[in-house]
Design a protein around this motif. Structure first.
Motif, short mmCIF file in Angstrom:
data_model
loop_
_atom_site.label_atom_id
_atom_site.label_comp_id
_atom_site.label_asym_id
_atom_site.label_seq_id
_atom_site.Cartn_x
_atom_site.Cartn_y
_atom_site.Cartn_z
N VAL A 1 -17.22 -8.63 0.39
CA VAL A 1 -16.31 -7.50 0.61
C VAL A 1 -15.02 -7.79 -0.14
O VAL A 1 -14.43 -8.86 0.03
CB VAL A 1 -16.03 -7.30 2.11
N VAL A 2 -14.59 -6.84 -0.96
CA VAL A 2 -13.37 -7.01 -1.74
C VAL A 2 -12.38 -5.91 -1.36
O VAL A 2 -12.50 -4.76 -1.81
CB VAL A 2 -13.66 -6.94 -3.26
N PRO A 3 -11.41 -6.20 -0.50
CA PRO A 3 -10.39 -5.21 -0.16
C PRO A 3 -9.50 -4.92 -1.37
O PRO A 3 -8.97 -5.83 -1.99
CB PRO A 3 -9.59 -5.89 0.96
N ALA A 4 -9.37 -3.64 -1.71
CA ALA A 4 -8.56 -3.26 -2.87
C ALA A 4 -7.89 -1.92 -2.63
O ALA A 4 -7.86 -1.06 -3.51
CB ALA A 4 -9.45 -3.20 -4.12
N ALA A 5 -7.35 -1.75 -1.42
CA ALA A 5 -6.77 -0.47 -1.06
C ALA A 5 -5.24 -0.50 -1.04
O ALA A 5 -4.61 0.49 -0.68
CB ALA A 5 -7.28 -0.03 0.31
#
Length: 282
Positions: free
Chosen positions: A14-18
């Motif tokens: 999972v890559v958070p990019a928000a």
């Protein structure tokens, strides 16, 4: 990294990019921070490559509004691919196709920016009860390092959760987030049950979360590139070795700029002086 005790080796990431990328305004007004170029690839591309190299081939990015460019980068660009194929430009064709080949990449939007922990929580339906890794979109580990693989090995051996640990100066702690719904809350609960292990890391790491770190990342990775490093490093050494000359040159440029400004201000006055003289001569 979180998982049940008997789960198989992790295959998901999972890559958070928000994030809003406010530290990089105005550059991030229309461009996601994660898509800012590091040499010739966007920052998030290095993160996805790290996950894929460690065997995590099912990846979910958690994005937000105005982050469609991330999805587009890891998708096929059929028109461009067809144009390059028609030209026989196989090198650039592979470069365009490579992002979509890295892994099985999915995307979801966070909606409201409620913190890193909430961003990871948005992945719960995709992850289910399977183990997974969390990689931050602006945290780049040098490709020569094996940190993620080491973390997966620790998790396989001891189960539970695994977190990478790296010492930072006290004055930089504020750069790594505080408040909101954070992963540290979940880690504290896991630690209370004795199921969190740490992997101490002191290797090559690049942080693109602030302007200075971003510049260090670009320079560091450019110097390591075999196609750019020798020429760029030679120029960089020359530039750093003669700061006085650079200061003189910049001061000369500033002086010339001030002189041009004075000339521009004086030009209307000179024009007014010439016009009466021309009228009287006529």
């Amino acid at each position: 990294m979180s998982a049940s005790r008997r789960a198989p080796r992790a295959r998901k990431a999972v890559v958070p990019a928000a994030g809003l990328g406010t530290r990089f305004l105005p550059a991030t007004k229309a461009t996601p921070k994660e898509m800012l170029p590091v040499v010739d690839k966007p920052a998030i591309r290095y993160v996805v490559e790290e996950a894929a190299a460690a065997g995590l081939d099912d990846l979910l990015t958690v994005t937000g509004r105005h982050k469609r460019a991330i999805e587009d980068h890891f998708d096929h660009a059929f028109e461009r691919e067809q144009a390059l194929a028609a030209k026989g430009d196989t090198v650039r064709l592979d470069a365009v196709r490579d992002p979509a080949r890295l892994a099985d990449i999915h995307h979801i939007r966070q909606g409201d920016p409620l913190g890193l922990g909430h961003a990871v929580l948005c992945a719960r339906n995709h992850v289910g009860d399977q183990p997974f890794a969390v990689l931050l979109g602006d945290d780049l580990i040098d490709p020569r390092e094996t940190l993620l693989s080491r973390m997966l090995d620790v998790r396989d051996r001891y189960a539970g959760g695994v977190v990478a640990l790296m010492e930072v100066p006290p004055e930089q702690v504020h750069l790594y987030g505080c408040g909101e719904i954070q992963l540290t809350d979940a880690l504290q609960e896991l630690a209370a049950g004795g199921t969190v292990h740490g992997v101490v890391f002191s290797g090559r790491r690049y942080d693109t979360g602030d302007k200075a770190g971003y510049l260090r990342t670009v320079v560091g990775l450019a110097c390591d590139r075999p196609d750019l490093g020798p020429e760029f490093t030679a120029w960089l050494k020359e530039f750093v070795a003669s700061p006085e000359d650079g200061d003189v040159t910049r001061e000369q440029e500033r002086k010339q700029g001030r002189e041009r400004e004075r000339e521009q201000k004086q030009e209307p006055e000179k024009r007014q002086e010439r016009e009466p003289a021309q009228r009287s001569a006529a």
